[in-house]
Design an enzyme around this catalytic site. Structure first.
Site, short mmCIF file in Angstrom:
data_model
loop_
_atom_site.label_atom_id
_atom_site.label_comp_id
_atom_site.label_asym_id
_atom_site.label_seq_id
_atom_site.Cartn_x
_atom_site.Cartn_y
_atom_site.Cartn_z
N SER A 1 0.85 -1.29 -0.10
CA SER A 1 -0.03 0.09 -0.08
C SER A 1 0.82 1.41 -0.09
O SER A 1 1.86 1.12 0.57
CB SER A 1 -0.76 -0.04 1.18
OG SER A 1 -1.84 -1.10 1.20
N1 SAH Z 1 -0.33 -5.35 3.98
C1 SAH Z 1 0.50 -5.88 2.71
C2 SAH Z 1 -0.22 -5.41 1.29
C3 SAH Z 1 -1.30 -6.13 1.30
S1 SAH Z 1 -1.78 -6.66 -0.56
C4 SAH Z 1 1.93 -5.05 2.61
O1 SAH Z 1 2.08 -4.15 3.71
O2 SAH Z 1 2.44 -5.20 1.88
C5 SAH Z 1 -3.26 -7.77 -0.13
C6 SAH Z 1 -2.84 -9.12 0.28
O3 SAH Z 1 -3.76 -9.70 0.72
C7 SAH Z 1 -2.08 -9.77 -0.92
O4 SAH Z 1 -0.81 -10.21 -0.44
C8 SAH Z 1 -3.02 -10.91 -1.15
O5 SAH Z 1 -2.59 -12.15 -1.32
C9 SAH Z 1 -3.83 -11.00 0.26
N2 SAH Z 1 -5.14 -11.80 0.47
C10 SAH Z 1 -6.16 -11.73 -0.46
N3 SAH Z 1 -7.15 -12.52 0.31
C11 SAH Z 1 -6.69 -12.94 1.45
C12 SAH Z 1 -7.23 -14.01 2.33
N4 SAH Z 1 -8.50 -14.18 2.32
N5 SAH Z 1 -6.61 -14.31 3.39
C13 SAH Z 1 -5.14 -13.78 3.50
N6 SAH Z 1 -4.71 -12.95 2.54
C14 SAH Z 1 -5.36 -12.48 1.57
#
Ligand code: SAH
Length: 217
Positions: free
Chosen positions: A62
């Site tokens: 993000s």
């Molecule tokens: N917080 C992260 C950015 C997240 S991007 C950072 O600081 O880098 C969103 C993430 O959510 C992705 O890696 C994706 O694989 C994950 N995601 C999507 N659905 C999910 C679920 N049901 N459970 C866990 N992770 C999930």
């Protein structure tokens, strides 16, 4: 001060403080965590830009301001146990790490989960635990949580997350609302009642899994 610390100073001043984030503990955490080391490329020269960035597998880290905003909306205390859904690179978990007692972070993509866990271990963010699982159902083993953060956009707020939230705690997540995305802040009050307010429009990747979007991985 090395060049990356200088870039972080400027990131905090121009992108975060200027947009109204005043929580000094959050600002300090944003100044401290080496965001560039959470990028897949070691030459992450654009790591402190005012934008999200790709981390592989179609996922993104993000924008710094959004990380700071979501963190400050949680109103954290040093004794809290916090749940994050969507570990991604591990950067958001690292920012939370210095502000609370324990961070439980869930990632559905096992490759990202392992990479983030390694980065966090290497940088000694020792109070963060990463689990590779569908986080849309939360993680009941360590409930109740004094804060829950979802960093992927949900079609509706997953019920299990509301159940695993402690009283007087916040759940911050992007939800789809009339075709767009909004940052939603739930609060459970002292008697267990739930209410929410909607904040700014955002753009997150979709939350998958049981309480997310039913899309192929
Ligand atoms: N917080 C992260 C950015 C997240 S991007 C950072 O600081 O880098 C969103 C993430 O959510 C992705 O890696 C994706 O694989 C994950 N995601 C999507 N659905 C999910 C679920 N049901 N459970 C866990 N992770 C999930």
């Amino acid at each position: 001060m090395d060049t990356f610390s200088l870039q972080r100073e400027s990131m905090v001043k121009r992108q975060i403080e200027r947009r109204g984030i005043t929580d000094t503990r959050v600002l300090e955490a944003m100044r401290m965590v080496p965001r560039h080391l959470f990028f897949p490329r070691p030459d992450a020269f654009d790591a402190y830009a005012d934008s999200p960035a790709p981390i592989g597998f179609g996922q993104t880290i993000s924008q710094p301001y959004i990380v700071a905003l979501m963190t400050s909306l949680l109103q954290l205390s040093p004794t809290d146990t916090i749940l994050e859904i969507g570990t991604g690179s591990g950067y958001q978990a690292a920012v939370l790490s210095s502000l609370v007692n324990r961070v439980v972070s869930l990632e559905i993509n096992p490759y990202l989960a392992e990479r983030a866990a390694n980065t966090l271990r290497w940088l000694h963010f020792d109070n963060v635990q990463v689990f590779a699982c569908d986080g849309s159902s939360g993680y009941p083993a360590f409930q109740p949580y004094q804060g829950i953060l979802v960093t992927a956009c949900a079609p509706v707020t997953p019920q299990p997350l509301l159940e695993q939230l402690d009283s007087e705690a916040h759940l911050v997540l992007p939800v789809e609302e009339r075709g767009g995305q909004r940052l939603r802040i739930w609060k459970k009050d002292a008697s267990g009642h739930l209410g929410y307010t909607d904040h700014i429009p955002v753009a997150f990747v979709p939350l998958r899994g049981k309480f997310g979007y039913q899309i192929a991985p």
